[in-house]
Design a protein around this motif. Structure first.
Motif, PDB file in Angstrom:
ATOM      1  N   TRP A 466       0.814  -1.220   0.000  1.00  0.00           N
ATOM      2  CA  TRP A 466       0.000   0.000   0.000  1.00  0.00           C
ATOM      3  C   TRP A 466       0.843   1.265   0.000  1.00  0.00           C
ATOM      4  CZ3 TRP A 466      -4.366  -1.096  -1.824  1.00  0.00           C
ATOM      5  CH2 TRP A 466      -5.039  -2.252  -1.476  1.00  0.00           C
ATOM      6  N   TYR A 467       2.149   1.158   0.254  1.00  0.00           N
ATOM      7  CA  TYR A 467       3.015   2.330   0.106  1.00  0.00           C
ATOM      8  C   TYR A 467       3.308   2.565  -1.377  1.00  0.00           C
ATOM      9  CZ  TYR A 467       3.896   2.325   5.164  1.00  0.00           C
ATOM     10  OH  TYR A 467       3.760   2.392   6.533  1.00  0.00           O
ATOM     11  N   GLY A 468       3.677   3.796  -1.728  1.00  0.00           N
ATOM     12  CA  GLY A 468       3.967   4.112  -3.124  1.00  0.00           C
ATOM     13  C   GLY A 468       2.703   4.469  -3.883  1.00  0.00           C
ATOM     14  N   ASP A 469       2.844   4.643  -5.192  1.00  0.00           N
ATOM     15  CA  ASP A 469       1.721   5.105  -6.000  1.00  0.00           C
ATOM     16  C   ASP A 469       1.148   4.024  -6.902  1.00  0.00           C
ATOM     17  OD1 ASP A 469       3.762   4.816  -7.798  1.00  0.00           O
ATOM     18  OD2 ASP A 469       3.835   6.914  -8.426  1.00  0.00           O
ATOM     19  N   ASP A 470       1.483   2.753  -6.645  1.00  0.00           N
ATOM     20  CA  ASP A 470       1.019   1.702  -7.537  1.00  0.00           C
ATOM     21  C   ASP A 470      -0.261   1.035  -7.088  1.00  0.00           C
ATOM     22  OD1 ASP A 470       2.429   0.711  -5.403  1.00  0.00           O
ATOM     23  OD2 ASP A 470       3.578  -0.765  -6.531  1.00  0.00           O
ATOM     24  N   HIS A 471      -0.713   1.255  -5.842  1.00  0.00           N
ATOM     25  CA  HIS A 471      -1.983   0.730  -5.381  1.00  0.00           C
ATOM     26  C   HIS A 471      -2.681   1.793  -4.538  1.00  0.00           C
ATOM     27  CE1 HIS A 471       0.357  -3.047  -6.042  1.00  0.00           C
ATOM     28  NE2 HIS A 471      -0.750  -3.335  -6.676  1.00  0.00           N
ATOM     29  N   PHE A 472      -3.993   1.695  -4.491  1.00  0.00           N
ATOM     30  CA  PHE A 472      -4.770   2.681  -3.740  1.00  0.00           C
ATOM     31  C   PHE A 472      -5.809   1.995  -2.872  1.00  0.00           C
ATOM     32  CE2 PHE A 472      -8.746   5.082  -3.376  1.00  0.00           C
ATOM     33  CZ  PHE A 472      -8.299   6.153  -2.631  1.00  0.00           C
ATOM     34  N   THR A 473      -5.947   2.463  -1.652  1.00  0.00           N
ATOM     35  CA  THR A 473      -7.036   2.056  -0.778  1.00  0.00           C
ATOM     36  C   THR A 473      -7.425   3.243   0.088  1.00  0.00           C
ATOM     37  OG1 THR A 473      -7.694   0.622   1.068  1.00  0.00           O
ATOM     38  CG2 THR A 473      -5.357   1.162   0.913  1.00  0.00           C
ATOM     39  N   GLU A 474      -8.711   3.347   0.389  1.00  0.00           N
ATOM     40  CA  GLU A 474      -9.173   4.402   1.293  1.00  0.00           C
ATOM     41  C   GLU A 474      -8.694   4.157   2.724  1.00  0.00           C
ATOM     42  OE1 GLU A 474     -10.540   7.131   0.585  1.00  0.00           O
ATOM     43  OE2 GLU A 474     -11.481   6.927  -1.381  1.00  0.00           O
ATOM     44  N   PHE A 475      -8.139   2.961   2.988  1.00  0.00           N
ATOM     45  CA  PHE A 475      -7.678   2.615   4.333  1.00  0.00           C
ATOM     46  C   PHE A 475      -6.156   2.635   4.417  1.00  0.00           C
ATOM     47  CE2 PHE A 475     -11.878   0.792   3.806  1.00  0.00           C
ATOM     48  CZ  PHE A 475     -12.521   1.199   4.961  1.00  0.00           C
ATOM     49  N   GLY A 476      -5.517   3.384   3.529  1.00  0.00           N
ATOM     50  CA  GLY A 476      -4.063   3.469   3.531  1.00  0.00           C
ATOM     51  C   GLY A 476      -3.507   3.994   4.841  1.00  0.00           C
ATOM     52  N   ALA A 477      -4.171   4.986   5.418  1.00  0.00           N
ATOM     53  CA  ALA A 477      -3.688   5.562   6.677  1.00  0.00           C
ATOM     54  C   ALA A 477      -3.702   4.524   7.795  1.00  0.00           C
ATOM     55  CB  ALA A 477      -4.536   6.767   7.062  1.00  0.00           C
ATOM     56  N   GLU A 478      -4.741   3.666   7.799  1.00  0.00           N
ATOM     57  CA  GLU A 478      -4.824   2.626   8.823  1.00  0.00           C
ATOM     58  C   GLU A 478      -3.695   1.605   8.660  1.00  0.00           C
ATOM     59  OE1 GLU A 478      -9.146   4.076   8.492  1.00  0.00           O
ATOM     60  OE2 GLU A 478      -7.372   3.953   7.226  1.00  0.00           O
ATOM     61  N   PRO A 498      10.762   5.923  21.327  1.00  0.00           N
ATOM     62  CA  PRO A 498      10.843   5.649  19.888  1.00  0.00           C
ATOM     63  C   PRO A 498      11.328   6.886  19.129  1.00  0.00           C
ATOM     64  CG  PRO A 498       8.733   4.931  20.794  1.00  0.00           C
ATOM     65  CD  PRO A 498       9.393   5.773  21.843  1.00  0.00           C
ATOM     66  N   PRO A 499      12.099   6.713  18.072  1.00  0.00           N
ATOM     67  CA  PRO A 499      12.514   7.847  17.252  1.00  0.00           C
ATOM     68  C   PRO A 499      11.293   8.608  16.735  1.00  0.00           C
ATOM     69  CG  PRO A 499      13.700   5.864  16.618  1.00  0.00           C
ATOM     70  CD  PRO A 499      12.629   5.432  17.569  1.00  0.00           C
ATOM     71  N   SER A 500      11.415   9.890  16.633  1.00  0.00           N
ATOM     72  CA  SER A 500      10.279  10.709  16.193  1.00  0.00           C
ATOM     73  C   SER A 500       9.817  10.324  14.796  1.00  0.00           C
ATOM     74  CB  SER A 500      10.661  12.192  16.231  1.00  0.00           C
ATOM     75  OG  SER A 500      11.776  12.450  15.388  1.00  0.00           O
ATOM     76  N   ASP A 501      10.718   9.773  13.980  1.00  0.00           N
ATOM     77  CA  ASP A 501      10.348   9.374  12.616  1.00  0.00           C
ATOM     78  C   ASP A 501       9.208   8.356  12.610  1.00  0.00           C
ATOM     79  OD1 ASP A 501      12.384  10.979  11.849  1.00  0.00           O
ATOM     80  OD2 ASP A 501      13.587   9.433  10.864  1.00  0.00           O
ATOM     81  N   LEU A 502       9.133   7.547  13.657  1.00  0.00           N
ATOM     82  CA  LEU A 502       8.102   6.516  13.691  1.00  0.00           C
ATOM     83  C   LEU A 502       6.710   7.095  13.929  1.00  0.00           C
ATOM     84  CD1 LEU A 502       9.872   3.628  15.638  1.00  0.00           C
ATOM     85  CD2 LEU A 502       9.357   3.750  13.203  1.00  0.00           C
ATOM     86  N   PHE A 503       6.635   8.339  14.335  1.00  0.00           N
ATOM     87  CA  PHE A 503       5.337   8.978  14.557  1.00  0.00           C
ATOM     88  C   PHE A 503       4.920   9.840  13.366  1.00  0.00           C
ATOM     89  CE2 PHE A 503       7.086   8.086  18.754  1.00  0.00           C
ATOM     90  CZ  PHE A 503       6.027   7.431  19.360  1.00  0.00           C
ATOM     91  N   GLU A 504       5.746   9.861  12.331  1.00  0.00           N
ATOM     92  CA  GLU A 504       5.415  10.596  11.113  1.00  0.00           C
ATOM     93  C   GLU A 504       4.850   9.627  10.081  1.00  0.00           C
ATOM     94  OE1 GLU A 504       8.842  12.646   9.722  1.00  0.00           O
ATOM     95  OE2 GLU A 504       9.132  13.775  11.594  1.00  0.00           O
ATOM     96  N   THR A 505       3.750  10.003   9.473  1.00  0.00           N
ATOM     97  CA  THR A 505       3.144   9.127   8.477  1.00  0.00           C
ATOM     98  C   THR A 505       4.091   8.922   7.301  1.00  0.00           C
ATOM     99  OG1 THR A 505       2.070  11.001   7.391  1.00  0.00           O
ATOM    100  CG2 THR A 505       0.809   9.843   9.079  1.00  0.00           C
ATOM    101  N   ILE A 506       4.097   7.715   6.799  1.00  0.00           N
ATOM    102  CA  ILE A 506       4.895   7.394   5.617  1.00  0.00           C
ATOM    103  C   ILE A 506       4.074   7.605   4.360  1.00  0.00           C
ATOM    104  CG2 ILE A 506       6.126   5.554   4.398  1.00  0.00           C
ATOM    105  CD1 ILE A 506       6.672   4.261   7.114  1.00  0.00           C
ATOM    106  N   ILE A 507       2.843   7.151   4.407  1.00  0.00           N
ATOM    107  CA  ILE A 507       1.996   7.178   3.220  1.00  0.00           C
ATOM    108  C   ILE A 507       1.571   8.612   2.903  1.00  0.00           C
ATOM    109  CG2 ILE A 507      -0.277   6.921   4.326  1.00  0.00           C
ATOM    110  CD1 ILE A 507      -0.800   4.720   2.159  1.00  0.00           C
ATOM    111  N   GLY A 508       1.601   8.956   1.615  1.00  0.00           N
ATOM    112  CA  GLY A 508       1.168  10.282   1.195  1.00  0.00           C
ATOM    113  C   GLY A 508      -0.342  10.376   1.171  1.00  0.00           C
ATOM    114  N   ASP A 509      -0.863  11.577   0.975  1.00  0.00           N
ATOM    115  CA  ASP A 509      -2.303  11.793   0.888  1.00  0.00           C
ATOM    116  C   ASP A 509      -2.764  11.353  -0.493  1.00  0.00           C
ATOM    117  OD1 ASP A 509      -4.908  12.556   1.008  1.00  0.00           O
ATOM    118  OD2 ASP A 509      -4.519  14.707   0.854  1.00  0.00           O
TER     119      ASP A 509
END
Length: 678
Positions: A466-478, A498-509
């Motif tokens: 689900w990461y990247g731009d090759d698949h889409f789901t409305e539940f990507g954030a979950e 935990p490193p602060s990076d782990l609290f930043e979303t990876i998936i784009g909008d």
């Protein structure tokens, strides 16, 4: 000829750090697919197939045997008084209840269809929709054989708390029978059962990230990658242990997650006692070099491992194409395709391998009609028989001296690494692993075991899908949250911030707004096949296919963008496309399927169709020069709302379906007055 079907049953691990499943798809597919698929096969005497059941599915499905609401966030909220739900939970409940495919699952329940289209709900309406949502996911077996399900479906509305209570209890009892049913069919010789490494990881990437580059030299991989071979071994051993615990016997075969293989991972499986595996035809053709398709239809032996290679085209026809076809037409096409293979490969073995759960909600009647036709025709065909993979492993094999690394998607690994988001996910795993190795000696054995479980869960292929731009789901954030939660839990167990990076979303909008702009005003373009000016399409709707790479339609064809809109008299479509590719075969056509009409519209040979014609009752004008344009006259359409899709075909092969996410629903009475301004 032998036909070997393998149905892959898998769900990712939806459990968060507290062990509660954050999404209900295991339960929903359990009541719709996991029993129905072997049952539909068993109805036809003598047919055989293989069912691959993954460990995350096994572990989570067992949690529904008793008091399922304790283990599933959705069912917990589903059982609560709606007055007690906060706004976030209420909106999430509505989002899930409206996620069911409309045409095939919602419309068959008229009261659900009415509620599904509403924007706002009072408590009584939402209560009814909650019950109807669960009923819509009940499969054909339950609807045909369970009195309670039949009664609740007939009730249609005004459900009460007792209805919910008895429905959940009945479905929980049903789920608890699923694995026993598989075991019975196995003992009867009707099916073989296989599994997958524990958390459905891409084993070749765990063992050596360089495999991604070997499969595709342009793939970008994390700079500080490290081998996770120890985890790979655990993924295999623990899967085997869980399988024996569940079914009472040792699995002879594995479907490597996503058909991903390389020489090291196959050697690992062999060391663990696995006798057969399966993967995609792309791997075979890369391994053999310039081989023709006749080489596909036999089992192979690579380093004493029996390997079956799936027929990609036929498997994908079932998973992605036949959902749009009449059941008899689809079954006939499949048998005809097998017959063509048999003519040049008598006594060959054809491997049909695909997802056993996610496609059927896009078929009418949960694909029951299709499978009934298909299995009946196979049984009536004298020149072919079905074998499960345990049978196949006993057949003579051809030697395979080389095995190229890759997966079932294009014979490479770019679905799981390469894009910045996918690579970022791997970087966070490697970062967490380095920190764990540094502190491992300070931890007790119980903590180490919990941490190991989180690492194995974080290595699941589904997060990277689900990461990247090759698949889409409305539940990507979950999905994104679940992936990062495993790594956060590891730091929590080590008592390290935990490193602060782990609290930043990876998936784009990437909501649908990123690839789908709805029409804003009436348009009246000239249908002449020429992009006359920018202005004639101002206010139109736009579906950007270049940004949409849907799970259910992975084929990118010549069309990159759909423009559409309407005025008082007509509905208009334009297709931005590589015209050269669009015209490269005189047999290319478009099929338009307005739901509610009796016949499809087939526009064969675009080169010759620059005119106006009637197709049944529907008046269509088409023109194609430097752009393909289409106009449908509203007066020839007898309904106010249509759902429309397009197929580009080349001979018997569908090269692109549009839009990639399914159908466009168009209300022909829309006046766009809400968008007017002065």
């Amino acid at each position: 000829m032998n036909i070997s079907f393998m149905w892959h049953m898998h769900q990712p691990d939806y459990r968060d750090g507290s062990g509660v499943m954050q999404m209900p798809w295991v339960f929903l597919h359990a009541i719709k697919d996991y029993y129905d698929m072997p049952w539909m096969l068993a109805r036809h005497e003598g047919l055989k197939a293989t069912f691959n059941i993954t460990p995350p599915l096994i572990e989570q499905l067992k949690l529904y045997y008793e008091e399922p609401q304790k283990h599933d966030r959705f069912l917990n909220l589903w059982m609560q008084d709606l007055v007690l739900l906060n706004e976030t939970d209420r909106n999430w409940m509505i989002k899930l209840c409206k996620s069911t495919p409309f045409e095939t699952m919602v419309l068959v329940l008229p009261s659900y269809a009415v509620l599904h289209k509403k924007e706002h709900y009072n408590d009584n309406e939402l209560f009814d929709m909650q019950v109807l949502f669960i009923l819509s996911w009940c499969g054909i077996y339950l609807r045909s054989n369970n009195e309670l399900i039949g009664r609740l479906i007939k009730k249609e509305r005004n459900y009460n708390c007792e209805d919910k209570r008895v429905l959940l209890r009945e479905l929980s009892k049903f789920v608890a029978t699923i694995f026993d049913y598989y075991t019975k069919l196995y003992k009867d010789g009707r099916i073989s059962i296989s599994t997958t490494p524990l958390n459905h990881p891409i084993l070749p990437l765990l063992m050596d990230m360089q495999n991604a580059v070997k499969a595709n030299h342009s793939t970008k991989i994390p700079k500080q990658h490290t081998s996770l071979e120890d985890d790979a071994l655990l993924q295999v051993i623990r899967a085997q242990d869980l399988f024996v615990e569940t079914f009472g016997f040792v699995a002879e075969g594995f479907w490597p997650a996503e058909g991903a293989v390389d020489e090291k991972s196959v050697a690992l499986l062999k060391e663990c006692g696995i006798k057969w595996i399966a993967t995609d035809e792309a791997i075979l053709f890369k391994s053999l070099g310039n081989a023709d398709r006749s080489t596909l239809y036999t089992p192979y032996n690579y380093s004493d491992m029996c390997i079956g290679f799936r027929d990609h085209g036929l498997s994908d026809h079932i998973g992605f194409t036949y959902r749009y076809w009449d059941a008899n037409k689809a079954a006939n096409h499949f048998i005809s395709s097998l017959s063509s293979i048999n003519e040049s490969n008598p006594q060959g073995t054809v491997f049909i391998i695909l997802d056993g759960e996610n496609a059927w909600e896009f078929f009418d009647n949960n694909a029951f009609d299709f499978f009934d036709e298909l299995y009946t025709k196979i049984n009536n065909t004298l020149w072919c028989k079905t074998l499960h993979m345990d049978d196949v492993a006993k057949l003579p094999t051809k030697p395979l001296n080389n095995l190229s690394p890759g997966s079932w998607i294009h014979g490479e690994f770019n679905t799981w690494v390469g894009h910045n988001e996918k690579t970022r996910g791997w970087e966070l795993i490697y970062l967490t692993k380095r920190d764990y190795n540094h502190h491992e000696t300070t931890l007790d054995s119980g903590t180490k075991e919990k941490i190991t479980n989180h690492f194995l869960a974080a290595e699941c292929s589904d997060w990277f899908w689900w990461y990247g731009d090759d698949h889409f789901t409305e539940f990507g954030a979950e999905f994104d949250m679940l992936f990062r939660s495993h790594l956060i839990s590891i730091y929590d167990l080590m008592n390290i911030a935990p490193p602060s990076d782990l609290f930043e979303t990876i998936i784009g909008d990437r909501s649908s707004q990123n690839f789908w702009l709805r029409p804003q005003s009436h348009i009246s373009p000239t249908t002449n096949g020429i992009h006359d000016s920018f202005f004639e399409w101002i206010g139109c709707g736009v579906v950007d296919e270049s940004k949409l790479f849907s799970t259910m339609d992975r084929v990118r064809g010549p069309v990159s963008k759909i423009l559409y809109g309407q005025d008082e008299t007509s509905v208009y479509f334009a297709f931005d496309a590589d015209i050269t590719k669009l015209y490269e075969s005189d047999t290319i056509g478009i099929i338009i399927e307005p739901i509610g009409f009796n016949e499809n519209i087939e526009l064969n040979s675009l080169k010759k169709l620059n005119n106006e014609e009637y197709f049944g009752d529907i008046k269509v004008e088409i023109a194609a020069k430097n752009i393909l344009e289409l106009r449908i006259e509203k007066s020839s359409i007898k309904v106010d709302q249509i759902q429309i899709r397009f197929e580009l075909t080349q001979g018997d092969v569908i090269i692109q379906t549009l839009p990639g996410f399914g159908e466009l629903e168009i209300d022909l009475t829309t006046d766009y007055s809400e968008n007017w301004y002065v």
